[in-house]
Design a protein around this motif. Structure first.
Motif: not given
Length: 242
Positions: A164, A28-29, A24-26, A152, A21-22
């Motif tokens: 990250t 997109e970011e 995929n979020w990164l 963010r 999940k994280e």
């Protein structure tokens, strides 16, 4: 009859759900194109062309180079230093680190601070003697800048910060610095650096390696334990994540 043993992940299903999940979020970011073009950083002259001597000038070089690799621009970051080493007071009292009975402790290797006028990264001075550990620390603190400094996220999240730094290619440094053992006058001391366990760091690197179609020779750079977790994770991903 011999049965083929299925590959098994070294992490739990709950860990995998959170990581996926994280990540995929990164993605997109940062944008999919930029995310996929990030290279894995290795402890070689390809990325850090310098002879390290344990000086503050080395740390300044690492900060500047790591900012470049993490695409951090248009900001001045001040590097400061602190010490967790024993301090002798005027009355002869010795202030030591908060070691437990086994001689190990978890102390800060670095800190990140953003004020109205400046951004400060502070480094524990013992890090200067270990370039791999120092690079891991600085990449983690710069990940704070990417998440908090660039708005963010609103609240600090150390696990996401480690994640990250790995996304920006510093997993080898974080993984190899996770557990450290050093000789002392009366034995050995151990310390723990970072927040994510080796198994998760290894899985994240494997996830990124597969997603980015890398050809990095991880086996040449990873310590034995985390290399095993990486190989297990990559084999599982290739078998199950088509």
């Amino acid at each position: 009859m011999f049965w083929k043993r299925k590959n098994k992940l070294p992490i739990t299903e709950a860990d995998k759900v959170w990581i996926d999940k994280e990540l995929n979020w990164l993605r997109e970011e940062f944008g999919k194109e930029h995310f996929n073009l990030i290279r894995t950083v290795t402890p070689t002259e390809d990325f850090f062309e310098r002879n390290f001597n344990g000086t503050k000038e080395d740390a300044e070089f690492i900060l500047e180079r790591t900012m470049e690799l993490m695409n951090i621009k248009d900001i001045d970051i001040t590097l400061e230093y602190f010490s967790d080493s024993p301090i002798e007071m005027a009355d002869g009292t010795i202030l030591t680190t908060p070691a437990d009975i086994d001689g190990s402790w978890e102390s800060a290797t670095g800190t990140y601070q953003q004020t109205e006028t400046e951004t400060i990264i502070s480094i524990e001075t013992k890090q200067l003697k270990n370039p791999v550990s120092l690079i891991a620390t600085i990449s983690h603190e710069l990940a704070h800048q990417i998440l908090l400094g660039e708005n963010r996220i609103e609240e600090n999240d150390e696990y996401l910060t480690d994640l990250t730094a790995i996304v920006y290619g510093f997993g080898i440094f974080l993984g190899n610095s996770r557990f450290q053992f050093n000789s002392k006058e009366f034995g050995w001391e151990s310390s723990v650096q970072g927040y994510l366990p080796e198994q998760i760091i290894a899985y994240v690197m494997a996830w990124l390696s597969k997603e980015r179609n890398e050809n990095t020779d991880y086996s040449s750079h990873l310590k034995k334990t985390i290399r095993k977790y990486f190989d297990q994770s990559l084999a599982w991903l290739k078998e199950n994540e088509k």
